[in-house]
Design an enzyme around this catalytic site. Structure first.
Site, short mmCIF file in Angstrom:
data_model
loop_
_atom_site.label_atom_id
_atom_site.label_comp_id
_atom_site.label_asym_id
_atom_site.label_seq_id
_atom_site.Cartn_x
_atom_site.Cartn_y
_atom_site.Cartn_z
N TYR A 109 0.86 -1.19 0.00
CA TYR A 109 0.00 0.00 0.00
C TYR A 109 0.89 1.23 0.00
O TYR A 109 1.88 1.29 0.74
CB TYR A 109 -0.88 0.02 1.25
CG TYR A 109 -1.71 1.28 1.41
CD1 TYR A 109 -3.02 1.34 0.94
CD2 TYR A 109 -1.17 2.43 2.00
CE1 TYR A 109 -3.77 2.50 1.07
CE2 TYR A 109 -1.91 3.59 2.12
CZ TYR A 109 -3.22 3.62 1.66
OH TYR A 109 -3.96 4.77 1.78
N GLU A 197 -3.76 7.42 -4.03
CA GLU A 197 -3.57 6.17 -3.29
C GLU A 197 -3.40 5.01 -4.26
O GLU A 197 -4.20 4.84 -5.18
CB GLU A 197 -4.80 5.94 -2.41
CG GLU A 197 -4.76 4.66 -1.61
CD GLU A 197 -6.09 4.45 -0.88
OE1 GLU A 197 -6.15 4.77 0.31
OE2 GLU A 197 -7.05 3.97 -1.51
#
Lengths: 392, 292
Positions: A109, A197
């Site tokens: 991530y 993101e």
């Protein structure tokens, strides 16, 4: 403003972030064509909606052939995808994104965002990417690493290097991760995004880093200097009444209940909704009248409440002050009520602050059937009762 | 005494000749605030509301001895206006401008580091010293000189809270609207420190809302400092749907942080008296004050 995955991927790719090859399609035939041109051994067909949780909801299909891509697109397009972020009504799928399938091992991530706690841009990374990142982060906060960026210095490769190592990367992959981090930082700064993101960022079987999913949120307040990004807005993603409200200087969010709510100020509106819920009521909307609203704009907003068939009673809670005075609200209300053809629902008004007496005189003088409340508690109690019984 | 404002606070207004600025500065003057002039690039040498207008903040400070500025400049140019005032070393800036791009505020906040200036806002309701001085857009209506220091992220709720603390016969020492934007100047903690040091302030009321972690940070500060003055709080948005923007640029939940329930729990565990609803804020502050 949120944008679609395919749009976000296109943007970050311009800043050097590697993404799988793919193309967007609005029909099953287009999807098949995209797949044939990609010439890959497998494909992923992804519903393009502004909501997370698509994988678990069946919005992402892995297929083997262009014909299967077509079938997957056929079942997704025109359907409503219900994920844990969309609410029960789901989101209509108008486009799918067809990508080459990629073999990969670990899911990471990585994100660039405005970190409110320090008032600066920060890069956030975790070795535990993939779905349910929020839950994973909550359970094991130690797996999240953060790099705060000094706006005067900008992106510093050496610091990003350490962040890449913190999420378990080594060797040549560290350099590749730094390129990705630099890319999303640049994308955030140059596009005035509040969030970029990548989840997941994967290590492919060939050892490359690839952004499998990208989410980008643009700062609405900065769109005035990004005409090109404004064009990425998907009007179909916005509730039509919310779009209408925006034209009338109203912050409006549609909710599911039966009490129409009009308040001036976001904080007071949130507090009013809390009071309603605590008192057993169920708001139909969140409507915050902006300080600069005119009588006509208030009237349009109030008409939206009257036109909502679910609304059984209306609560107006205004604290006049600054530029928005209570009489402006009263004038707008009266205008909307007079133009309303069918029976008016019970209406409870709590007006305090600048010109609250005048507001009362206007409503009484024009014979608008409202019930006045002395304070917030009284007003919410009265409207909850009215919504239950149909009378104030 | 108040916090942030003093008897000799001399105020200029940046963006003085605008409609909003004119309306609110006229009221500030009528309230007794010492407004000494304004700054509007290109209009230097003229007069507005009977006061001198200057091209730059530096000129205005030089000529008037101003030590505070009310920033009413539109969002496109507000960041540069704030930076100009910071560079001119004005001790206090109150920025009421809404909708400033967040990355511009990141730049402004960087300029505040190590500077003499304290920034209140942006998107601030302003600072009010009841009966003496007001800089901002708050209505002067039900306030009363008294002993409660109010610090709030929400403009509209502040009026409500002022009314309730007046009704509870507590009154206010100073009310500060720190604004609802994601990146901003003085924080809950800054105001808590100022209120704790202010002899006139006997209790502190903190008004928060969903989004960000300012309430959690304030709770951690209170837990550590164990202040002797009673502190009460209210947090709006307990029943707001998640993942939705509720009016303010600052109220988006990222990574699960920012929920009202978590904020309330953090404040309670620090010993803060949390009002169960917005209708009971004054009463909660009163109970908290009696407990000491």
């Amino acid at each position: 403003m949120n944008i679609h995955e395919y749009q976000a991927k296109d943007l970050v790719q311009r800043y050097g972030v590697p993404i799988p090859r793919g193309g967007v399609a609005k029909t099953p035939a287009e999807a098949e064509t995209v797949a044939r041109e990609l010439k890959a051994p497998s494909f992923v067909v992804k519903a393009q909606v502004h909501a997370g949780g698509r994988g678990k909801a069946g919005g992402i299909r892995i297929t083997g052939s262009p014909a299967e891509v077509r079938a997957a697109a056929d079942s997704l397009l025109g359907s409503r995808l219900v994920t844990n972020q969309t609410g029960p009504e789901g989101k209509a799928v108008g486009q799918v994104y067809v990508e080459e399938g990629v073999g990969y091992g670990h899911e990471l991530y990585i994100a660039a965002l405005v970190d409110r706690s320090v008032g600066r841009v920060a890069l956030i990374a975790s070795k535990e990417g993939g779905e349910d990142i929020e839950e994973k982060a909550a359970k094991a906060p130690g797996t999240i690493s953060r790099l705060v960026i000094d706006p005067d210095e900008g992106f510093v490769s050496g610091s990003a290097d350490a962040l890449a190592r913190a999420i378990g990367l080594a060797g040549v992959q560290v350099d590749k991760a730094v390129t990705v981090m630099h890319g999303i930082y640049q994308a955030l700064v140059e596009c005035d995004a509040s969030l970029v993101e990548i989840n997941p960022l994967v290590v492919t079987n060939a050892g490359d880093l690839l952004a499998l999913d990208v989410k980008m949120t643009l700062d609405d307040n900065a769109l005035f200097r990004h005409q090109d990004l404004e064009a990425l807005r998907d009007q179909d993603e916005v509730e039509p009444t919310e779009l209408e409200a925006k034209r009338f200087e109203l912050n409006f969010v549609k909710l599911d209940g039966n009490i129409g709510v009009m308040v001036n100020g976001a904080g007071l509106a949130l507090a009013t909704i809390d009071l309603l819920k605590q008192g057993g009521g169920d708001p139909a909307d969140f409507m915050d009248v902006r300080p600069s609203a005119t009588r006509d704009q208030v009237a349009m907003g109030f008409r939206m409440l009257l036109d909502n068939p679910k609304v059984a009673a209306i609560l107006v809670n205004v604290y006049g002050g600054g530029i928005l005075r209570c009489d402006t609200i009263a004038e707008g209300m009266a205008q909307a009520c007079r133009a309303h053809q069918t029976k008016l629902p019970p209406m409870i008004v709590r007006a305090a602050g600048t010109n609250s007496e005048l507001a009362r005189d206007i409503l009484v003088g024009r014979e608008i059937p409202v019930t006045f409340a002395k304070d917030m508690a009284d007003a919410t109690a009265k409207v909850v009762q009215a919504a239950k019984t149909g009378a104030a | 005494m108040a916090i942030l404002l003093e008897a000799d606070t001399r105020v200029i207004c940046q963006g003085f000749t605008g409609k909003q600025a004119s309306y609110h500065m006229e009221r500030a003057i009528a309230y007794g605030t010492q407004v000494v002039g304004g700054v509007v690039p290109g209009k230097g040498g003229s007069k507005h509301l009977g006061l001198p207008v200057f091209d730059t903040v530096a000129e205005a400070v030089e000529a008037t001895g101003a030590n505070a500025s009310a920033v009413f400049v539109p969002p496109v140019s507000a960041p540069e206006a704030m930076i100009e005032a910071i560079e001119a070393e004005l001790p206090l800036l109150v920025c009421v401008t809404e909708r400033i791009p967040v990355l511009d505020m990141v730049r402004v906040k960087r300029r505040l580091e190590g500077a003499r200036t304290r920034l209140v806002g942006p998107n601030s309701q302003g600072v009010l010293w009841p009966g003496r001085c007001k800089i901002g857009v708050m209505p002067a209506h039900r306030e009363q000189p008294g002993k409660i220091g109010i610090v709030s992220r929400s403009a509209s709720l502040t009026s409500e809270v002022i009314e309730q603390t007046t009704a509870a016969r507590l009154g206010q020492s100073t009310s500060v609207g720190i604004g609802g934007d994601p990146v901003y100047g003085i924080s809950f903690i800054d105001c808590l420190q100022l209120f704790l040091a202010d002899p006139e302030t006997e209790g502190i009321l903190l008004i928060g809302e969903i989004g960000g972690t300012a309430e959690e940070e304030a709770a951690a500060f209170i837990k550590q400092e164990k202040p002797r003055k009673p502190i009460a709080a209210y947090v709006a948005g307990l029943h707001a749907p998640t993942e939705r923007r509720m009016g303010h640029a600052g109220t988006v939940n990222v990574f699960g942080a920012g929920g009202a329930a978590e904020k309330i729990e953090a404040l309670r565990s620090a010993g803060v008296h949390v009002a169960p609803s917005a209708a009971e804020i004054g009463a909660t502050m009163r109970r908290a004050s009696r407990g000491v």
